[in-house]
Design a protein around this motif. Structure first.
Motif, PDB file in Angstrom:
ATOM      1  N   GLY A  53     -31.814  22.072  19.344  1.00 16.24           N
ATOM      2  CA  GLY A  53     -32.030  23.092  18.339  1.00 16.24           C
ATOM      3  C   GLY A  53     -32.274  22.557  16.946  1.00 16.24           C
ATOM      4  N   ARG A  54     -32.434  21.234  16.824  1.00 13.23           N
ATOM      5  CA  ARG A  54     -32.654  20.616  15.509  1.00 13.23           C
ATOM      6  C   ARG A  54     -33.880  19.712  15.593  1.00 13.23           C
ATOM      7  N   PRO A  55     -35.052  20.239  15.277  1.00 15.77           N
ATOM      8  CA  PRO A  55     -36.265  19.410  15.354  1.00 15.77           C
ATOM      9  C   PRO A  55     -36.229  18.303  14.313  1.00 15.77           C
ATOM     10  N   LEU A  56     -37.051  17.300  14.545  1.00 20.01           N
ATOM     11  CA  LEU A  56     -37.121  16.167  13.631  1.00 20.01           C
ATOM     12  C   LEU A  56     -37.716  16.613  12.304  1.00 20.01           C
ATOM     13  N   PRO A  57     -37.018  16.383  11.175  1.00 21.32           N
ATOM     14  CA  PRO A  57     -37.559  16.795   9.873  1.00 21.32           C
ATOM     15  C   PRO A  57     -38.861  16.062   9.558  1.00 21.32           C
ATOM     16  N   GLU A  58     -39.754  16.738   8.882  1.00 18.61           N
ATOM     17  CA  GLU A  58     -41.026  16.123   8.512  1.00 18.61           C
ATOM     18  C   GLU A  58     -40.807  15.046   7.442  1.00 18.61           C
ATOM     19  N   GLY A  59     -41.537  13.959   7.594  1.00 18.70           N
ATOM     20  CA  GLY A  59     -41.481  12.899   6.606  1.00 18.70           C
ATOM     21  C   GLY A  59     -40.276  11.991   6.708  1.00 18.70           C
ATOM     22  N   VAL A  60     -39.409  12.179   7.714  1.00 25.70           N
ATOM     23  CA  VAL A  60     -38.246  11.311   7.843  1.00 25.70           C
ATOM     24  C   VAL A  60     -38.686   9.912   8.267  1.00 25.70           C
ATOM     25  N   LYS A  61     -38.099   8.887   7.672  1.00 28.01           N
ATOM     26  CA  LYS A  61     -38.444   7.513   7.980  1.00 28.01           C
ATOM     27  C   LYS A  61     -37.418   6.940   8.952  1.00 28.01           C
ATOM     28  N   PRO A  62     -37.845   6.500  10.130  1.00 22.51           N
ATOM     29  CA  PRO A  62     -36.876   5.967  11.098  1.00 22.51           C
ATOM     30  C   PRO A  62     -36.324   4.619  10.658  1.00 22.51           C
TER      31      PRO A  62
END
Length: 367
Positions: free
Chosen positions: A128-137
């Motif tokens: 229920g928590r999609p990957l936030p846009e622009g997050v740097k792994p």
């Protein structure tokens, strides 16, 4: 005459199985209750597969006991029919139920094989928590040594031995290899095990969702120090992870080629080490088996082979590039790069006459 010990009464039949399960009381269920989304989804897959198989196993076990009890010799009410040999309805149940289970298991396995592919980038950090846009792994390069773990953080220029840290709810991209033999990188709370092989790279995408200290280890036997090949995986909040990075950068130790070659020597129960500086491109050199300056990198060898080779001159070059043979035997390698540029044949009159063997030893071929 020694006194005879009193005889203990026999244990009740149902108590014995319970006593046999007591050693399992200290075992944790981290695999089925992990702290990372990938591991949690893998745990759900185990539960689903087990339940589907139990749909067949449990009825078979129950009916086996019921038939043995119902058709016992003392039961005169049981219907004895020695000429019975076939029942269409029974055949349909016996074959259709397992077939449906196999179809469902195949579908679940096929879907999970693709969605949980370790090379596949994450599309969510939790249910229920999609990957936030622009997050740097967070990029971590993992090297399995004998018998310790090396973690390189290329974006931070730091490294650690037998300890790894990662921020909570931030995707982690692992690049995994080994220095000598095959190992298996495994943090049960994070994700399933991934093999580490020399001169090869495997990858893993995962995320940790809870802060805490978790155990990591090698799940593949790799020699005498295998049982001590463990490390601490730290799931940290953002500020705690920044402090851990700052602590590593305060270290005066530098992970250079020479330091890596010292780490590569076999040794178990190694302490946690932090390196404030890391040589650029070290992981690439480890992957291509050319940390030592005198070694040709595997990618260069592959490029030569792809072009059809470079002729007889490389017979000498390649014999000098056996990665571990000389060093493992304790031989000192030359400090400079020496290679053969060409091979020349001797004149026929020289070849026909005896030649002092020292002739060859006293001359150095073209550097």
């Amino acid at each position: 005459m020694p006194a005879r010990l009193p005889r203990l009464p026999p244990l009740p039949p149902l108590l014995l199985p319970l006593l046999l399960t007591l050693p399992l009381a200290g075992c944790g269920l981290v695999t089925l209750s992990p702290s990372g989304d990938i591991a949690a989804r893998q745990g759900d897959l185990i539960v689903v597969a087990t339940v589907l198989m139990l749909l067949i196993v449990v009825p078979v076990m129950v009916l086996t006991g019921w038939f043995a009890w119902h058709f016992r010799a003392t039961n005169q009410k049981a219907n004895h029919d020695p000429d019975w040999h076939h029942s269409t309805a029974l055949e349909l149940v016996i074959w259709s139920a397992p077939l449906l289970i196999v179809i469902m298991l195949g579908a679940v396995t096929w879907i999970s094989t693709h969605t949980l592919d370790p090379f596949r980038k994450l599309d969510r950090i939790a249910e229920g928590r999609p990957l936030p846009e622009g997050v740097k792994p967070l990029k971590v390069q993992v090297v399995a040594l004998d018998w310790k773990w090396l973690f390189i953080y290329p974006d931070y220029g730091i490294a650690s031995v037998n300890e790894m840290a990662a921020p909570v709810d931030v995707p982690i991209e692992f690049q995994i290899t080994s220095s000598t033999v095959m190992n298996s990188f495994f943090v049960p709370a994070l994700a399933g095990q991934i093999y580490a092989m020399p001169a090869m790279e495997t990858r893993l995408h995962a995320v940790i969702n809870k802060a805490g200290d978790f155990e990591g280890f090698s799940a593949n036997y790799s020699g005498a120090g295998f049982s001590q090949m463990r490390f601490n995986f730290k799931g940290l909040d953002g500020q705690d992870f920044d402090r851990w990075v700052a602590k590593a950068r305060e270290s005066n130790a530098e992970l250079s080629r020479g330091e890596y070659l010292q780490l590569e020597k076999p040794g178990a129960r190694g302490p946690v080490r932090l390196y404030g500086k890391t040589m650029a491109g070290l992981y690439d050199a480890v992957l291509n088996l050319c940390v030592e300056p005198t070694k040709m990198c595997q990618r260069d060898m592959a490029a030569i082979d792809a072009r059809g080779g470079l002729g007889l001159a490389n017979v000498y070059n390649v014999t000098r590039l056996s990665y571990d043979a000389d060093r493992r035997r304790g031989a000192e390698l030359p400090a400079s790069n020496v290679y053969v540029a060409a091979l020349c044949s001797l004149p026929s009159d020289v070849m026909a006459s005896p030649v002092d063997p020292a002739f060859y030893g006293s001359r150095r071929l073209a550097p």
